[in-house]
Design a protein around this motif. Structure first.
Motif, mmCIF file in Angstrom:
data_model
loop_
_atom_site.group_PDB
_atom_site.id
_atom_site.type_symbol
_atom_site.label_atom_id
_atom_site.label_comp_id
_atom_site.label_asym_id
_atom_site.label_seq_id
_atom_site.Cartn_x
_atom_site.Cartn_y
_atom_site.Cartn_z
ATOM 1 N N GLY A 66 1.020 -0.976 0.050
ATOM 2 C CA GLY A 66 0.102 0.223 0.047
ATOM 3 C C GLY A 66 0.929 1.352 -0.059
ATOM 4 N N LEU A 67 1.604 1.223 0.934
ATOM 5 C CA LEU A 67 2.922 2.410 0.962
ATOM 6 C C LEU A 67 3.737 2.578 -0.531
ATOM 7 C CD1 LEU A 67 4.129 2.211 4.235
ATOM 8 C CD2 LEU A 67 2.762 3.842 3.561
ATOM 9 N N ALA A 68 3.871 1.569 -0.791
ATOM 10 C CA ALA A 68 4.637 1.573 -2.297
ATOM 11 C C ALA A 68 3.928 2.204 -3.314
ATOM 12 C CB ALA A 68 5.100 0.086 -2.729
ATOM 13 N N TRP A 69 2.463 1.556 -3.499
ATOM 14 C CA TRP A 69 1.487 2.119 -4.284
ATOM 15 C C TRP A 69 1.424 3.644 -4.194
ATOM 16 C CZ3 TRP A 69 -0.742 0.709 -8.574
ATOM 17 C CH2 TRP A 69 -1.849 1.387 -9.240
ATOM 18 N N LYS A 70 1.230 4.050 -3.024
ATOM 19 C CA LYS A 70 1.073 5.313 -2.720
ATOM 20 C C LYS A 70 2.255 6.438 -3.077
ATOM 21 C CE LYS A 70 -0.044 8.822 0.845
ATOM 22 N NZ LYS A 70 -0.165 8.749 2.458
ATOM 23 N N GLU A 74 2.054 9.205 -5.880
ATOM 24 C CA GLU A 74 2.296 10.591 -5.858
ATOM 25 C C GLU A 74 3.768 11.276 -6.687
ATOM 26 O OE1 GLU A 74 3.073 10.692 -1.400
ATOM 27 O OE2 GLU A 74 0.916 10.821 -1.094
ATOM 28 N N ASN A 75 4.621 10.436 -6.917
ATOM 29 C CA ASN A 75 5.671 10.549 -7.693
ATOM 30 C C ASN A 75 5.357 10.691 -9.204
ATOM 31 O OD1 ASN A 75 8.366 11.004 -5.916
ATOM 32 N ND2 ASN A 75 6.966 9.355 -5.021
ATOM 33 N N TYR A 76 4.665 9.700 -9.753
ATOM 34 C CA TYR A 76 4.566 9.600 -11.110
ATOM 35 C C TYR A 76 3.309 10.017 -11.807
ATOM 36 C CZ TYR A 76 9.097 7.241 -10.489
ATOM 37 O OH TYR A 76 10.258 7.106 -10.117
ATOM 38 N N TRP A 77 2.063 10.059 -11.121
ATOM 39 C CA TRP A 77 0.685 10.313 -11.733
ATOM 40 C C TRP A 77 -0.020 10.840 -10.346
ATOM 41 C CZ3 TRP A 77 -2.884 6.376 -9.773
ATOM 42 C CH2 TRP A 77 -2.235 5.181 -9.557
ATOM 43 N N PRO A 78 0.249 11.802 -9.977
ATOM 44 C CA PRO A 78 -0.535 12.349 -8.775
ATOM 45 C C PRO A 78 -1.796 13.117 -9.167
ATOM 46 C CG PRO A 78 1.298 13.923 -9.494
ATOM 47 C CD PRO A 78 1.337 12.843 -10.280
ATOM 48 N N ARG A 80 -4.090 12.178 -11.320
ATOM 49 C CA ARG A 80 -5.313 11.068 -11.634
ATOM 50 C C ARG A 80 -5.530 9.918 -10.646
ATOM 51 N NH1 ARG A 80 -0.789 10.062 -15.035
ATOM 52 N NH2 ARG A 80 -0.401 7.677 -15.406
ATOM 53 N N GLN A 81 -6.622 9.223 -10.851
ATOM 54 C CA GLN A 81 -6.997 8.212 -9.813
ATOM 55 C C GLN A 81 -6.194 6.727 -10.112
ATOM 56 O OE1 GLN A 81 -8.781 8.396 -6.985
ATOM 57 N NE2 GLN A 81 -8.653 10.667 -7.440
ATOM 58 N N THR A 82 -6.312 6.613 -11.567
ATOM 59 C CA THR A 82 -5.568 5.327 -11.833
ATOM 60 C C THR A 82 -4.625 5.560 -12.764
ATOM 61 O OG1 THR A 82 -7.205 5.014 -13.352
ATOM 62 C CG2 THR A 82 -7.644 3.862 -11.328
ATOM 63 N N PHE A 83 -3.710 4.632 -12.820
ATOM 64 C CA PHE A 83 -2.759 4.734 -13.695
ATOM 65 C C PHE A 83 -2.869 4.659 -15.204
ATOM 66 C CE2 PHE A 83 1.114 3.474 -16.324
ATOM 67 C CZ PHE A 83 2.074 4.464 -15.879
ATOM 68 N N PHE A 84 -3.981 3.705 -15.681
ATOM 69 C CA PHE A 84 -4.478 3.781 -16.710
ATOM 70 C C PHE A 84 -5.758 4.378 -16.869
ATOM 71 C CE2 PHE A 84 -1.377 0.098 -16.612
ATOM 72 C CZ PHE A 84 -0.842 0.239 -17.703
#
Length: 221
Positions: A66-70, A74-78, A80-84
């Motif tokens: 969970g922390l890694a996902w956060k 936060e670092n690469y796609w802050p 939007r809600q989902t990457f895709f």
């Protein structure tokens, strides 16, 4: 005189009977106590194993995931809600970044959780594998085929057909904390009650929990 002898025998008989009854009652009470102690010991041993081999690893791994996902979000796609995100055109660099995090971070954690479940399924609290764990097992297995395609330089797919279980963190946390509480009670330790200075403290805690829950809701891996 005869009446006196009869009375003495009767009194002695009552004393002996009372001693026998007391002895039997004490024996039964000790047996019940020993049985309770044994059952308490066996229950504590099982809970210790559940925490050590299954729910403890799941708790730490799901928290790390969970922390890694956060951190990833936060670092690469802050923005939007989902990457895709639907309607967003993914650039080659975006997809390469996804493959890097999936291969090196999320899939290894998922596989470690699955290994703990598969090796220690007899320690599950439930009689059957709960939905949250069965979905994790399915998601991780399906993603292996996606990663195998990447290894063959086939990048036509980047998502598994079976989504990451959105309720996994909540389920694992609930089970882990419940077992820890039972463990404390069995070893005779009580957690001191937390005192709040006011309603503001409760509101702050609720807000923090809601924020954390929303972070994990839109997990794709």
């Amino acid at each position: 005189m005869l009446e006196g002898i009869v009375g003495w025998l009767s009194q002695s008989g009552n004393t002996a009977t009372s001693a026998i009854v007391t002895g039997v009652a004490g024996f039964i009470a000790k047996g019940i106590y020993d049985l309770q102690v044994q059952r308490r010991k066996e229950k504590l041993e099982r809970i210790n194993q559940q925490l050590k081999l299954l729910y403890g690893p799941l708790y730490s791994l799901s928290a790390a995931s969970g922390l890694a996902w956060k951190e990833f979000q936060e670092n690469y796609w802050p923005d939007r809600q989902t990457f895709f995100s639907e309607g967003r055109k993914m650039r080659p660099g975006d997809l390469a970044l996804w493959r890097l995090w999936m291969r090196s971070v999320f899939q290894p954690i998922n596989e470690a959780m699955c290994e703990a479940i598969e090796k220690n399924s007899e320690l599950l609290i439930e009689n059957d594998v709960p939905t949250e764990l069965s979905e994790l097992l399915a998601h991780t297995e399906v993603y292996k085929t996606v990663i195998a395609r990447w290894d063959a330089e086939d990048y036509s797919e980047h998502l598994a057909s079976f989504n990451y279980p959105s309720e996994l963190e909540a389920y694992v946390n609930r089970c882990f904390l419940s077992l820890k509480e039972q463990q404390r009670k069995l070893i005779g330790y009580r957690v001191p009650a937390v005192k709040h200075s006011g309603a503001g403290d409760t509101d702050t805690q609720a807000s923090a929990q809601a924020s954390l829950a929303s972070t994990f809701t839109n997990r794709e891996v």
